[in-house]
Design a protein around this motif. Structure first.
Motif, mmCIF file in Angstrom:
data_model
loop_
_atom_site.group_PDB
_atom_site.id
_atom_site.type_symbol
_atom_site.label_atom_id
_atom_site.label_comp_id
_atom_site.label_asym_id
_atom_site.label_seq_id
_atom_site.Cartn_x
_atom_site.Cartn_y
_atom_site.Cartn_z
ATOM 1 N N GLU A 73 27.254 -4.605 -0.922
ATOM 2 C CA GLU A 73 28.391 -3.677 -0.888
ATOM 3 C C GLU A 73 29.311 -3.998 0.292
ATOM 4 O O GLU A 73 28.866 -4.095 1.431
ATOM 5 C CB GLU A 73 27.892 -2.232 -0.784
ATOM 6 C CG GLU A 73 27.078 -1.760 -1.971
ATOM 7 C CD GLU A 73 27.920 -1.450 -3.191
ATOM 8 O OE1 GLU A 73 29.172 -1.462 -3.095
ATOM 9 O OE2 GLU A 73 27.324 -1.183 -4.246
ATOM 10 N N GLU A 74 30.590 -4.135 0.012
ATOM 11 C CA GLU A 74 31.565 -4.511 1.048
ATOM 12 C C GLU A 74 31.622 -3.507 2.195
ATOM 13 O O GLU A 74 31.718 -3.908 3.359
ATOM 14 C CB GLU A 74 32.954 -4.707 0.435
ATOM 15 C CG GLU A 74 33.079 -5.986 -0.371
ATOM 16 C CD GLU A 74 32.697 -7.231 0.407
ATOM 17 O OE1 GLU A 74 33.142 -7.399 1.565
ATOM 18 O OE2 GLU A 74 31.937 -8.058 -0.138
ATOM 19 N N LYS A 77 28.705 -4.105 4.491
ATOM 20 C CA LYS A 77 28.922 -5.307 5.310
ATOM 21 C C LYS A 77 29.903 -5.015 6.447
ATOM 22 O O LYS A 77 29.717 -5.467 7.583
ATOM 23 C CB LYS A 77 29.448 -6.452 4.449
ATOM 24 C CG LYS A 77 28.449 -6.973 3.437
ATOM 25 C CD LYS A 77 29.112 -8.057 2.594
ATOM 26 C CE LYS A 77 28.249 -8.481 1.434
ATOM 27 N NZ LYS A 77 28.919 -9.498 0.611
ATOM 28 N N LYS A 78 30.954 -4.264 6.143
ATOM 29 C CA LYS A 78 31.949 -3.909 7.146
ATOM 30 C C LYS A 78 31.308 -3.045 8.242
ATOM 31 O O LYS A 78 31.561 -3.245 9.428
ATOM 32 C CB LYS A 78 33.111 -3.164 6.478
ATOM 33 C CG LYS A 78 34.239 -2.828 7.389
ATOM 34 C CD LYS A 78 35.365 -2.148 6.612
ATOM 35 C CE LYS A 78 36.471 -1.690 7.539
ATOM 36 N NZ LYS A 78 37.512 -0.936 6.824
#
Length: 107
Positions: A73-74, A77-78
């Motif tokens: 999931e982006e 990660k962020k």
């Protein structure tokens, strides 16, 4: 409501980062909160041992096997990239998280 499973783990902050860690979680990003809840996570708490900089996390989850999918999931990660400068992390920037075994429970 579906049955949940309680999971616990430990992580480690870099020395002197307790206040920054608290600051970055207050408030938690709304989109991250929504993502975690979407994965069936609830009743999530993180505690800090100031003597060792160890973080103790405990959460309830409906399907623990789904948690592995969070890595793709982006927003996750962020978040990991945002937190990596204040805690021990893996090569993918995720926190080094060691599962803990439940040895006692009082209902």
């Amino acid at each position: 409501m579906a049955n949940t499973i309680k999971l616990a783990s430990k992580m480690k902050l870099n020395p002197g980062q307790a206040n920054e860690y608290k600051k970055r979680h207050n408030p938690i990003w709304p989109e991250l909160s929504q993502l975690l809840k979407g994965y069936g996570i609830s009743d999530y708490s993180i505690f800090l041992d100031h003597e060792t900089n160890i973080l103790f996390a405990v959460l309830s989850v409906v399907v623990p096997e789904r948690l592995e999918d969070l890595k793709s999931e982006e927003i996750m990660k962020k978040w990991w990239t945002y937190m990596m400068d204040i805690m021990e992390t893996n090569d993918d920037h995720s926190p080094v998280s060691i599962p803990l075994e439940e040895v006692f429970y009082l209902a």
